[in-house]
Design a protein around this motif. Structure first.
Motif: not given
Ligand SMILES: [Zn+2]
Length: 267
Positions: A227, A33, A146-147, A155, A225, A219, A143, A223, A153
């Motif tokens: 990243n 993402l 997508r979940e 990021l 993720l 984010h 997000i 979250r 995701s």
């Protein structure tokens, strides 16, 4: 009927202004993402030129020069959803927490921004409500979506940096910026170094922090993720050729990393 409250609300964006959020390949199937906080250099008509010359408004203080071309081409090559901010970081910086001075900077590098001095609370609130909030709401919603559809995701926040800041030259061509990024930053650093022709920054010229960043802490880390931030030096992506070459290079690298993450069942 318009209520008194609504009539008193300061509105920033009018009918001739573009929407704050730019999206590309929103149905993309890539696990990456892509987000770009400093993608655009637009100013709402109501703000005029913020008291700056045209020359200042195309400098790095207004946006991340070159990153829009890289981000859109990379989005296409990866089939990755890109969410980007069309308005200049001088309107409101979408990668700064709202409480810090740099959120709506009265000084950027060494340039004073007259249109950002002494703002009324209503004017500050409008920039948050009409530019910052919709962008971050859109990232959060993407997000969530997508979940729900079991699409991972990963990021990636795309930025570019000026080759000279406050008189100091920066040697790095590209950098990974991260704090709690999981397996992605080390894989990215390894792949960038393996290119052989790059000076690679590891959390240089910046690192990720609570006071200097918003997108990755909220984010990415918030979250849970995988990243990273990617920073490219602006002189390398100043023209369309450089932007295309960097999009090709990053697409190749990120596809290799995707294969590694899938092989290790990390996504
Ligand atoms: Zn940036």
């Amino acid at each position: 009927m318009v209520s008194d409250t609504a009539r008193e609300t300061y509105l920033l964006l009018g009918g001739e202004d573009i929407a704050p959020v730019f999206e590309r390949n929103s149905g993309g199937r890539s696990p990456f993402l892509l987000v770009s906080d400093h993608f655009g250099s637009e100013l709402p008509r109501r703000l005029g030129n913020l008291g700056l010359s045209e020359g200042e408004l195309v400098r790095h203080i207004a946006w991340d020069i070159g990153i829009a071309g890289v981000a859109t081409a990379l989005s296409d090559r990866l089939d990755a959803h890109l969410i980007a901010q069309n308005y200049s970081r001088l309107v409101i910086d979408c990668n700064r927490p709202l409480h810090v001075e740099g959120s709506i900077p009265a000084i950027s590098e060494t340039t004073g921004v007259p249109g950002n001095e002494g703002l009324a609370d209503s004017a500050i609130a409008a920039r948050r409500r009409e530019v910052f909030d919709p962008y971050h709401r859109r990232i959060g919603d993407a997000i969530d979506r997508r979940e729900r559809s079991a699409l991972p995701s990963v990021l990636v926040a795309l930025h570019s940096f000026t080759p000279v800041y406050k008189g100091i030259a920066r040697p790095w061509h590209v950098a990974a910026l991260y704090r709690n990024g999981g397996p992605l930053p080390p894989l990215l650093l390894q792949a960038l170094r393996a290119e052989g022709d790059l000076v690679v920054g590891d959390n240089e010229p910046y690192s990720v922090g609570e006071e200097t960043d918003y997108t990755i802490p909220v984010h990415g880390e918030g979250r849970g993720l995988i990243n990273t931030g990617i920073e490219i030096r602006q002189d390398l992506i100043a023209d369309a050729t450089g932007q295309r070459q960097w999009a090709e290079r990053l697409a190749r690298i990120l596809l290799g990393i995707e294969a590694t993450l899938r092989g290790k069942r990390l996504i």
